[in-house]
Design a protein around this motif. Structure first.
Motif, PDB file in Angstrom:
ATOM      1  N   ALA A   2       0.811  -1.220   0.000  1.00 44.26           N
ATOM      2  CA  ALA A   2       0.000   0.000   0.000  1.00 44.26           C
ATOM      3  C   ALA A   2       0.841   1.266   0.000  1.00 44.26           C
ATOM      4  N   LEU A   3       2.123   1.170   0.350  1.00 44.43           N
ATOM      5  CA  LEU A   3       2.965   2.375   0.319  1.00 44.43           C
ATOM      6  C   LEU A   3       3.077   2.936  -1.089  1.00 44.43           C
ATOM      7  N   ALA A   4       3.017   2.067  -2.093  1.00 46.67           N
ATOM      8  CA  ALA A   4       3.142   2.523  -3.480  1.00 46.67           C
ATOM      9  C   ALA A   4       1.984   3.417  -3.888  1.00 46.67           C
ATOM     10  N   ASP A   5       0.827   3.267  -3.232  1.00 48.52           N
ATOM     11  CA  ASP A   5      -0.342   4.074  -3.570  1.00 48.52           C
ATOM     12  C   ASP A   5      -0.584   5.204  -2.569  1.00 48.52           C
ATOM     13  N   ASP A   6       0.259   5.307  -1.581  1.00 46.92           N
ATOM     14  CA  ASP A   6       0.111   6.347  -0.555  1.00 46.92           C
ATOM     15  C   ASP A   6       0.670   7.660  -1.106  1.00 46.92           C
ATOM     16  N   PRO A   7      -0.144   8.724  -1.198  1.00 48.13           N
ATOM     17  CA  PRO A   7       0.343   9.984  -1.787  1.00 48.13           C
ATOM     18  C   PRO A   7       1.451  10.645  -0.973  1.00 48.13           C
ATOM     19  N   ARG A   8       1.617  10.244   0.270  1.00 49.42           N
ATOM     20  CA  ARG A   8       2.702  10.822   1.066  1.00 49.42           C
ATOM     21  C   ARG A   8       4.069  10.303   0.619  1.00 49.42           C
ATOM     22  N   TRP A   9       4.098   9.208  -0.105  1.00 47.34           N
ATOM     23  CA  TRP A   9       5.341   8.630  -0.619  1.00 47.34           C
ATOM     24  C   TRP A   9       5.441   8.940  -2.112  1.00 47.34           C
ATOM     25  N   TYR A  10       6.590   9.411  -2.553  1.00 50.02           N
ATOM     26  CA  TYR A  10       6.778   9.759  -3.965  1.00 50.02           C
ATOM     27  C   TYR A  10       7.924   8.943  -4.554  1.00 50.02           C
ATOM     28  N   ARG A  11       7.856   8.750  -5.863  1.00 47.52           N
ATOM     29  CA  ARG A  11       8.885   7.968  -6.561  1.00 47.52           C
ATOM     30  C   ARG A  11      10.203   8.743  -6.566  1.00 47.52           C
ATOM     31  N   LEU A  12      11.257   8.107  -6.132  1.00 47.39           N
ATOM     32  CA  LEU A  12      12.566   8.759  -6.042  1.00 47.39           C
ATOM     33  C   LEU A  12      13.347   8.481  -7.316  1.00 47.39           C
ATOM     34  N   GLN A  13      13.427   9.472  -8.170  1.00 47.12           N
ATOM     35  CA  GLN A  13      14.164   9.362  -9.429  1.00 47.12           C
ATOM     36  C   GLN A  13      14.859  10.686  -9.691  1.00 47.12           C
ATOM     37  N   ILE A  14      16.174  10.721  -9.548  1.00 47.64           N
ATOM     38  CA  ILE A  14      16.953  11.945  -9.738  1.00 47.64           C
ATOM     39  C   ILE A  14      18.016  11.654 -10.793  1.00 47.64           C
ATOM     40  N   PRO A  15      17.809  12.066 -12.027  1.00 46.52           N
ATOM     41  CA  PRO A  15      18.775  11.775 -13.096  1.00 46.52           C
ATOM     42  C   PRO A  15      20.140  12.413 -12.800  1.00 46.52           C
ATOM     43  N   GLY A  16      21.170  11.698 -13.166  1.00 48.08           N
ATOM     44  CA  GLY A  16      22.529  12.227 -13.026  1.00 48.08           C
ATOM     45  C   GLY A  16      23.054  12.262 -11.613  1.00 48.08           C
ATOM     46  N   ALA A  17      22.391  11.590 -10.694  1.00 39.27           N
ATOM     47  CA  ALA A  17      22.840  11.592  -9.301  1.00 39.27           C
ATOM     48  C   ALA A  17      24.139  10.807  -9.174  1.00 39.27           C
ATOM     49  N   PRO A  18      25.005  11.184  -8.204  1.00 37.03           N
ATOM     50  CA  PRO A  18      26.300  10.491  -8.052  1.00 37.03           C
ATOM     51  C   PRO A  18      26.124   9.086  -7.494  1.00 37.03           C
ATOM     52  N   LEU A  19      26.891   8.155  -8.021  1.00 41.91           N
ATOM     53  CA  LEU A  19      26.864   6.778  -7.523  1.00 41.91           C
ATOM     54  C   LEU A  19      28.071   6.573  -6.618  1.00 41.91           C
ATOM     55  N   TRP A  20      27.800   6.317  -5.342  1.00 38.55           N
ATOM     56  CA  TRP A  20      28.874   6.076  -4.391  1.00 38.55           C
ATOM     57  C   TRP A  20      29.265   4.600  -4.409  1.00 38.55           C
ATOM     58  N   THR A  21      30.568   4.364  -4.349  1.00 34.19           N
ATOM     59  CA  THR A  21      31.098   3.001  -4.239  1.00 34.19           C
ATOM     60  C   THR A  21      32.079   2.970  -3.079  1.00 34.19           C
ATOM     61  N   ASP A  22      32.575   1.788  -2.762  1.00 31.82           N
ATOM     62  CA  ASP A  22      33.510   1.680  -1.644  1.00 31.82           C
ATOM     63  C   ASP A  22      34.786   2.474  -1.872  1.00 31.82           C
ATOM     64  N   ASP A  23      35.205   2.641  -3.123  1.00 35.88           N
ATOM     65  CA  ASP A  23      36.425   3.402  -3.364  1.00 35.88           C
ATOM     66  C   ASP A  23      36.167   4.740  -4.052  1.00 35.88           C
ATOM     67  N   TYR A  24      34.913   5.176  -4.050  1.00 34.81           N
ATOM     68  CA  TYR A  24      34.619   6.509  -4.564  1.00 34.81           C
ATOM     69  C   TYR A  24      33.381   7.069  -3.879  1.00 34.81           C
ATOM     70  N   SER A  25      33.526   8.227  -3.275  1.00 33.67           N
ATOM     71  CA  SER A  25      32.394   8.979  -2.734  1.00 33.67           C
ATOM     72  C   SER A  25      32.877  10.393  -2.484  1.00 33.67           C
ATOM     73  N   SER A  26      31.974  11.344  -2.593  1.00 33.88           N
ATOM     74  CA  SER A  26      32.303  12.740  -2.325  1.00 33.88           C
ATOM     75  C   SER A  26      31.058  13.441  -1.805  1.00 33.88           C
ATOM     76  N   ILE A  27      31.210  14.140  -0.685  1.00 33.43           N
ATOM     77  CA  ILE A  27      30.059  14.824  -0.094  1.00 33.43           C
ATOM     78  C   ILE A  27      29.798  16.173  -0.731  1.00 33.43           C
ATOM     79  N   LEU A  28      30.711  16.639  -1.609  1.00 32.59           N
ATOM     80  CA  LEU A  28      30.543  17.970  -2.190  1.00 32.59           C
ATOM     81  C   LEU A  28      29.239  18.081  -2.970  1.00 32.59           C
ATOM     82  N   GLY A  29      28.855  16.987  -3.641  1.00 31.35           N
ATOM     83  CA  GLY A  29      27.656  17.045  -4.469  1.00 31.35           C
ATOM     84  C   GLY A  29      26.360  16.938  -3.701  1.00 31.35           C
ATOM     85  N   VAL A  30      26.417  16.603  -2.399  1.00 28.29           N
ATOM     86  CA  VAL A  30      25.179  16.421  -1.638  1.00 28.29           C
ATOM     87  C   VAL A  30      25.079  17.387  -0.467  1.00 28.29           C
ATOM     88  N   LEU A  31      25.980  18.354  -0.389  1.00 27.73           N
ATOM     89  CA  LEU A  31      25.892  19.351   0.671  1.00 27.73           C
ATOM     90  C   LEU A  31      24.640  20.192   0.505  1.00 27.73           C
TER      91      LEU A  31
END
Length: 762
Positions: free
Chosen positions: A730-759
């Motif tokens: 039922a969460l999929a139909d609950d208007p309080r929850w929205y689909r999370l889709q942000i194009p071009g968002a940074p992909l963090w990996t164990d050997d790559y991450s940077s907080i500059l893009g999410v400050l």
């Protein structure tokens, strides 16, 4: 030829300093995931680096004093080859931290095995090459200290480049290989410098006791003078680690925030040993002016706004370092004592690391080392008082009165400290200031005035202004600062009354009674990590971020009853346990044993006792302990791990998500609690879900009414993921929850991450 020699030595020292300070955040970043992203990782690593630096400086001092020039070249040439067997740098396989004891000694051992030899060899570069250069016929040889400033330029550039250029652009493996290549180049340049010494091209190698060209400083090197160098180096080193811990605890344990205090620390050496731009007396006078606002914030236990507090902490640290290092620069010996001077300086730096990383966590329940060293810094600011003030004017026998004679006696010197007379007034006036602060604190709170800004201003603003009147006498001023901070222990701030405090490698945990007396709360740093009502009717009601009307309540109200197996990463006070249904099997994962002890103590919290039944709590970092669970073990996996206000970065990477999904049964759901004051983690979760082919929904429940807040609700942000929309029910139909889709968002990996893009810039 002399110009070429100077350029060769300067370039070698610059590269050595660059490598030395690039490896520090790089390897700490490698080991951070093994220890839950704790801010103590960096402080413990700094302790190791400072001790290794001391060893390197000791080596340079020893061989330049005991060996002839060619013997030095042969020995150091062989030493340069040894680190090649351990490059490129990496965490050795099989190293896992202990779960039942402090990991400090484990981490020090790991650093010694993985990075100790290369770091030691590189750390010898600056003092050894300066000693070699001092024996040349170059005009600057009599005073080679400016080369030390030049090497610190390389250090600072490496620190600033790492979080802003290197970390965002390069994976850890690539960084390690580049560092290895840089070391090979450094070895070649150092051998070229050694060749200059060997061939004697423009180089004169006098014995250690030969007359010195430099005649600017002929003071004897006494034990008292050495002890003063150690103390002046100790204070900035300790403060640097305290400020770093403050930044990491209040925002996030990431290289960007680690490097700022260290870069300021190095900047003081650049300014002071390369030519001072500000007269030392002005810096010394600025210290008490800046210190008192910081004392006010510490006394008032202020936690915001951080945009004002962070610059204040950094500025005071910078000025303290300028004062202490400035006194060292003014007292530096002639060039023939250069390596000894650096050796004692590194002793002080290492003692600062030992004090903050090993001694203070064992001796103090709270972060008491920070205010203690601030008081010591005020005491060392001796340049404000060059000579003892005259004693009270003699009173004519004809007009003498008993009370005036007694007053004059109080003002007479009792003894001398660091060349400055100390009188009884230096003790009496700070004591009076402390008593006044205590009276103001108790009186203001009794009048129910203490929670207001005006009340805080009266309690601590008035004593701070009076303390400034003492600032011309360092000892008197330092004791006045100590008296204010000591009396501030009587203050109960807006978070509530302190009931219990426990300090571990992972932070300081405080149990508080809320100001209205209705709740028990657990705080880590300035952030609350759980709340329980003292009303028996609401004792088992999840509050704060887990309120029934919030995202967590919706998640468990909608999906919880259908899930047979549930795992929660991050125990807190055990609030979520009261969503447990009969017949369900739950498991909590928690990195800090102290958190479990607090959550199970019935005088503080009873969620686990009332609701969890026989639910086990697995201790250790979730990447390790959860990884040991069987595949497809859980129908619902909740990620609620925090270090103060931030989610540990290593729990938000591609590799971490792959491990989580491997533990989810068919139709399983993964939930992330991502409430954060400084970082917007939605893009990170969006990129992870997209990369893994998962469906992601988000809810930002930040609008909390006054009634809900009074009832114990806090705003929160959550993200849920599943393999298909149908798994979210039922969460999929609950208007309080929205689909999370942000194009071009940074992909963090164990050997790559940077907080500059999410400050969060707003």
């Amino acid at each position: 030829m002399k110009t070429i020699v100077l350029m060769l030595y300067a370039a070698t020292m610059f590269l050595g300093a660059t490598l030395l300070f690039m490896v520090q955040p790089m390897f700490a970043r490698m080991v951070l995931p093994l220890l839950g992203g704790s801010p103590a990782v960096w402080n413990t690593a700094m302790l190791f680096y400072q001790v290794a630096l001391l060893a390197g400086y000791g080596y340079a001092h020893l061989i330049t004093r005991r060996l002839a020039a060619r013997s030095q070249v042969l020995l150091h040439g062989a030493l340069l080859l040894l680190p090649l067997v351990v490059l490129p740098l990496a965490v050795p396989a099989g190293w896992q931290p202990p779960t039942d004891t402090s990991p400090v000694w484990w981490l020090l051992g790991l650093l010694a095995v993985a990075v100790g030899l290369p770091f030691f060899v590189v750390s010898t570069t600056s003092p050894l090459l300066q000693a070699w250069f001092a024996r040349t016929s170059h005009p600057l040889a009599a005073d080679p200290y400016p080369l030390y400033a030049a090497s610190n330029v390389g250090s600072m550039l490496a620190l600033l480049a790492y979080p802003t250029l290197i970390e965002p652009a390069l994976r850890l493996g690539d960084q390690s290989r580049i560092w290895a290549g840089g070391y090979v180049l450094l070895a070649g340049l150092t051998l070229a410098c050694a060749l200059v010494v060997w061939r004697g091209a423009g180089v004169v190698v006098p014995p250690a006791d030969a007359p010195e060209r430099d005649t600017s400083s002929r003071q004897p090197i006494t034990m008292l003078r050495r002890a003063r160098w150690v103390l002046l180096a100790f204070v900035p080193s300790s403060l640097m680690l305290s400020v770093t811990a403050y930044l990491s605890t209040n925002i996030a344990p990431v290289p960007l925030l680690w490097t700022i205090p260290l870069a300021l620390y190095l900047l003081t050496f650049i300014l002071l040993f390369g030519g001072r731009t500000i007269p030392h007396q002005i810096i010394a006078r600025a210290l008490p002016i800046l210190m008192l606002p910081l004392v006010f914030t510490l006394a008032a236990q202020a936690t915001g706004p951080l945009l004002l507090l962070l610059p204040l902490h950094l500025l005071v640290f910078f000025v303290v370092a300028m004062v202490c290092h400035g006194q060292m620069a003014l007292d530096r010996p002639e060039a023939r004592h250069l390596t000894e001077f650096y050796l004692w300086m590194s002793v002080g730096g290492a003692l600062g690391g030992v004090f903050n990383s090993l001694v203070a966590p064992l001796v103090f329940r709270t972060v008491l080392e920070y205010p203690l060293v601030l008081v010591l810094a005020c005491m060392l600011n001796a340049n404000l008082q060059r000579a003892a003030p005259q004693a009270a004017a003699a009173v004519s026998p004809r007009r003498a009165l008993p009370w005036r004679e007694r007053l004059a006696m109080v003002g007479r010197p009792l003894f001398r400290l660091n060349g400055i007379a100390v009188s009884a007034w230096d003790m009496i006036l700070p004591l009076g200031l402390g008593l006044l602060t205590a009276v103001l604190v108790l009186g203001t709170q009794r009048l129910a005035f203490g929670a207001t800004q005006a009340g805080v201003g009266v309690m601590f603003g008035v004593p701070a202004l009076l303390c400034f009147l003492l600032s011309r006498r360092p000892l008197r001023f330092a004791l006045g600062v100590a008296a204010i901070l000591l009396a501030a222990g009587l203050y109960v701030n807006t978070q509530g009354q302190l009931l219990h405090v426990e300090r571990t490698f992972f932070g300081t945990h405080r149990v508080l009674l809320s100001q209205n007396g209705q709740f028990h709360q657990l705080a880590h740093g300035p952030t609350l990590h759980g709340t329980q009502s003292l009303d028996p009717a609401r004792r088992d009601t999840p509050l704060s971020y887990y309120y029934a009307s919030g995202p967590a309540g919706q998640l468990f109200g909608t999906l919880g009853p259908t899930r047979r197996s549930v795992a929660v990463v991050g125990l807190g006070v055990g609030s979520l346990a009261c969503y447990r249904q009969p017949g369900q099997a739950w498991t909590f994962y928690e990195i800090d044993a102290a958190v479990e002890r607090i959550a199970r103590d019935p005088q503080f919290f009873t969620f686990l006792a009332d609701c969890a039944g026989d639910t086990p709590v697995r201790l250790g970092d979730a990447r390790l302990t959860l990884g040991e669970a069987s595949p497809q073990s859980y129908d619902l996996l909740v990620m609620d791990a925090y270090t103060s206000d931030s989610v540990p970065i290593h729990l938000l990477t591609r590799e971490a998500l792959a491990m989580y999904t491997s533990k989810l049964a068919s139709g399983g759901v993964l939930a992330f609690h991502i409430s954060n004051q400084f970082f917007d983690l939605h893009p990170v979760l969006s990129a992870l879900a997209d990369d893994a082919g998962l469906v992601a929904l988000a809810q930002d429940d930040l609008a909390v009414s006054a009634e809900e807040s009074a009832a114990g609700k806090h705003g929160s942000q959550w993200v849920v993921m599943a393999r298909s929309v149908g798994d979210l029910g039922a969460l999929a139909d609950d208007p309080r929850w929205y689909r999370l889709q942000i194009p071009g968002a940074p992909l963090w990996t164990d050997d790559y991450s940077s907080i500059l893009g999410v400050l969060k810039l707003r």
